[in-house]
Every structure is written in structure tokens, then in C-alpha cells.
Design a protein around this motif. Structure first.
Motif, PDB file in Angstrom:
ATOM      1  N   LYS A  64       0.836  -1.204   0.000  1.00  0.00           N
ATOM      2  CA  LYS A  64       0.000   0.000   0.000  1.00  0.00           C
ATOM      3  C   LYS A  64       0.871   1.254   0.000  1.00  0.00           C
ATOM      4  CE  LYS A  64      -4.174   1.246  -0.249  1.00  0.00           C
ATOM      5  NZ  LYS A  64      -4.788   1.133  -1.551  1.00  0.00           N
ATOM      6  N   GLU A  65       1.949   1.236   0.781  1.00  0.00           N
ATOM      7  CA  GLU A  65       2.862   2.383   0.823  1.00  0.00           C
ATOM      8  C   GLU A  65       3.502   2.626  -0.544  1.00  0.00           C
ATOM      9  OE1 GLU A  65       7.156   3.630   2.764  1.00  0.00           O
ATOM     10  OE2 GLU A  65       5.964   2.093   3.766  1.00  0.00           O
ATOM     11  N   GLN A  67       2.372   1.591  -3.460  1.00  0.00           N
ATOM     12  CA  GLN A  67       1.311   1.997  -4.387  1.00  0.00           C
ATOM     13  C   GLN A  67       1.035   3.497  -4.272  1.00  0.00           C
ATOM     14  OE1 GLN A  67      -2.805   0.934  -3.448  1.00  0.00           O
ATOM     15  NE2 GLN A  67      -3.007   0.141  -5.543  1.00  0.00           N
ATOM     16  N   GLU A  68       0.885   3.975  -3.046  1.00  0.00           N
ATOM     17  CA  GLU A  68       0.613   5.406  -2.829  1.00  0.00           C
ATOM     18  C   GLU A  68       1.770   6.269  -3.313  1.00  0.00           C
ATOM     19  OE1 GLU A  68      -0.281   5.513   1.342  1.00  0.00           O
ATOM     20  OE2 GLU A  68      -2.260   4.576   1.047  1.00  0.00           O
ATOM     21  N   GLN A  69       3.014   5.846  -3.020  1.00  0.00           N
ATOM     22  CA  GLN A  69       4.187   6.599  -3.469  1.00  0.00           C
ATOM     23  C   GLN A  69       4.268   6.640  -4.999  1.00  0.00           C
ATOM     24  OE1 GLN A  69       8.097   5.840  -1.953  1.00  0.00           O
ATOM     25  NE2 GLN A  69       7.406   5.744   0.184  1.00  0.00           N
ATOM     26  N   ILE A  71       1.834   6.330  -7.205  1.00  0.00           N
ATOM     27  CA  ILE A  71       0.765   7.184  -7.740  1.00  0.00           C
ATOM     28  C   ILE A  71       1.140   8.652  -7.595  1.00  0.00           C
ATOM     29  CG2 ILE A  71      -1.615   7.944  -7.367  1.00  0.00           C
ATOM     30  CD1 ILE A  71      -2.267   4.961  -6.695  1.00  0.00           C
ATOM     31  N   GLU A  72       1.614   9.028  -6.405  1.00  0.00           N
ATOM     32  CA  GLU A  72       1.972  10.429  -6.168  1.00  0.00           C
ATOM     33  C   GLU A  72       3.191  10.847  -6.986  1.00  0.00           C
ATOM     34  OE1 GLU A  72       2.813  13.494  -2.469  1.00  0.00           O
ATOM     35  OE2 GLU A  72       2.089  11.470  -2.033  1.00  0.00           O
ATOM     36  N   SER A  75       2.230  11.101 -10.671  1.00  0.00           N
ATOM     37  CA  SER A  75       1.291  12.198 -10.929  1.00  0.00           C
ATOM     38  C   SER A  75       2.012  13.543 -10.899  1.00  0.00           C
ATOM     39  CB  SER A  75       0.119  12.173  -9.954  1.00  0.00           C
ATOM     40  OG  SER A  75       0.553  12.497  -8.656  1.00  0.00           O
ATOM     41  N   ASN A  80      -0.328   9.038 -15.110  1.00  0.00           N
ATOM     42  CA  ASN A  80      -1.265   8.292 -14.274  1.00  0.00           C
ATOM     43  C   ASN A  80      -1.124   6.807 -14.534  1.00  0.00           C
ATOM     44  OD1 ASN A  80      -2.550  10.626 -13.169  1.00  0.00           O
ATOM     45  ND2 ASN A  80      -3.634  10.876 -15.099  1.00  0.00           N
ATOM     46  N   TRP A  84      -4.173  -1.451 -12.685  1.00  0.00           N
ATOM     47  CA  TRP A  84      -3.655  -2.056 -11.465  1.00  0.00           C
ATOM     48  C   TRP A  84      -4.269  -3.437 -11.303  1.00  0.00           C
ATOM     49  CZ3 TRP A  84      -0.072  -0.237  -8.050  1.00  0.00           C
ATOM     50  CH2 TRP A  84       0.297   1.116  -8.144  1.00  0.00           C
ATOM     51  N   GLU A  94      -9.392   1.018  -2.946  1.00  0.00           N
ATOM     52  CA  GLU A  94      -9.413   2.481  -2.899  1.00  0.00           C
ATOM     53  C   GLU A  94      -9.118   3.120  -4.256  1.00  0.00           C
ATOM     54  OE1 GLU A  94      -6.999   3.945   0.315  1.00  0.00           O
ATOM     55  OE2 GLU A  94      -7.775   2.414   1.673  1.00  0.00           O
ATOM     56  N   LEU A  95      -8.751   2.295  -5.241  1.00  0.00           N
ATOM     57  CA  LEU A  95      -8.461   2.826  -6.578  1.00  0.00           C
ATOM     58  C   LEU A  95      -9.759   3.028  -7.349  1.00  0.00           C
ATOM     59  CD1 LEU A  95      -5.498   0.513  -7.607  1.00  0.00           C
ATOM     60  CD2 LEU A  95      -5.351   2.908  -6.958  1.00  0.00           C
TER      61      LEU A  95
END
Length: 188
Positions: A64-65, A67-69, A71-72, A75, A80, A84, A94-95
Motif C-alpha cells: 500500500k505504501e 502503491q501510494e508513493q 501514484i503520487e 502524478s 497516471n 492495477w 481504494e483505486l
């Protein structure tokens, strides 16, 4: 006669240089953002092949960490990530729907980079052509079949080594590239 000059200001898919430019752009994004996004930068440099990311982690929190990194990080560069896929439904929940890979739900298979992933069972499949279906066995046709094996993760290393050793033995049979190989000499 008027001569006009046009300048291409974007990377156009289909051109020869596009793969190199993609990889180089991702590498530079990783280098520029290594301090802010250390985990995502490492993944960006090591686990991307052209425009596909194939990676994995041992637990949900790390996944999850990252994935979030990712994406950010991407972006920030105006990119984008989409399609996934995961063997954990929690990684996808959450996507947005459009960011998820809507793979063949009937068979539950995801195809990426020549690999067939089955997230439900956390397994991979490989699709190899059957060498026994070669109508005329020659050095050229056998080498052609060996060259078709695509293994971006190195999982099929033992199979590829065995195939190359077989090809080495074929060289000992003094035949031309397109001359049929004798069956009795091929049994070893």
C-alpha cells in the motif's frame, strides 16, 4: 514551392526511439524524486519494462505504501498509472474503477509482458509454443522456437538453459541451417 518545417513536441508511439525514451524518462523521474519517494523510486528504476510495472511485496502495508508513493510520484510528472492488478482485493479497493485492470474475469487471468498472472492463486503461467508441432525440424526452426521464450523475470532460466544445451548438441550434428535433422541423432 514553399518548404514547411514541422517539429514533433511529444513522444509518438510507434516510432523506434519510443521505448528508450520511456525508460529514460522513468529513470530520470526516479532519480529526481529519490529523497521524497525512496521506495517508489527504486521500483520505478528496477521493475518497469517499457510501460508495464511488474513487482511484488511480502505484505499488504508495504504494498500500500509503495502503491501510494508510485501514484503520487508519477502524478507529479503528469503520468497516471492504470490497469492495477493484485492478488489482494484490498490493494485495489481504494483505486477508481477505471484505474483497475479489468482482466478476463471468467478465467481470472492478467496478461502482462508475455506473462500470464492468476492473482487469485498468486501464480504465473507461461505460454510456450509446442516444439513437437514443427513440421520440419531444422537448426533454424528449433532456434526460432527457443528465441520465442520471453522471460522478463528470469523464472524460466532452467528451461532456457536446457533448450540452449539442446541447441548446442544440434550444432554437433553437421547440418546446414535449413537441412532437416535426422531423428535418430536427436534422441540425446
Amino acid at each position: 514551392m514553399i518548404v514547411s518545417t514541422y517539429r514533433l513536441n511529444s513522444v509518438t508511439y510507434g516510432t523506434t526511439s519510443v521505448f528508450l525514451l520511456d525508460i529514460r524518462a522513468l529513470k530520470q523521474i526516479a532519480i529526481d524524486n529519490r529523497e521524497k519517494f525512496p521506495a517508489a523510486s527504486e521500483i520505478l528504476e528496477t521493475d518497469f519494462s517499457v510501460n508495464n510495472l511488474v513487482s511484488g511485496v511480502s505484505n499488504f502495508e508495504t504494498g500500500k505504501e509503495i502503491q501510494e508513493q508510485l501514484i503520487e510520484l508519477l502524478s507529479c510528472a503528469g503520468m497516471n498509472l492504470h490497469k492495477w492488478s493484485s492478488n489482494s482485493k484490498y490493494m485495489l479497493q481504494e483505486l477508481p474503477y477505471e484505474a483497475q485492470d479489468h482482466f478476463d474475469r471468467e478465467e481470472e487471468k492478467v496478461k502482462t509482458l508475455g506473462l500470464i498472472s492468476i492473482p487469485k492463486y498468486n501464480t504465473f503461467e507461461f505460454s510456450l509454443s509446442d516444439p513437437t508441432n514443427i513440421s520440419e525440424r531444422t537448426k533454424r526452426s528449433i532456434l526460432s522456437h527457443i528465441a520465442r521464450i520471453f522471460d522478463p523475470m528470469g523464472v524460466l532460466g532452467p528451461v532456457i538453459v536446457a533448450a540452449k544445451l539442446f541447441m548446442k548438441n544440434i550444432w554437433l550434428v553437421k547440418r546446414d541451417w535449413d537441412q532437416p535433422l535426422l531423428k535418430d541423432k536427436m534422441r540425446n
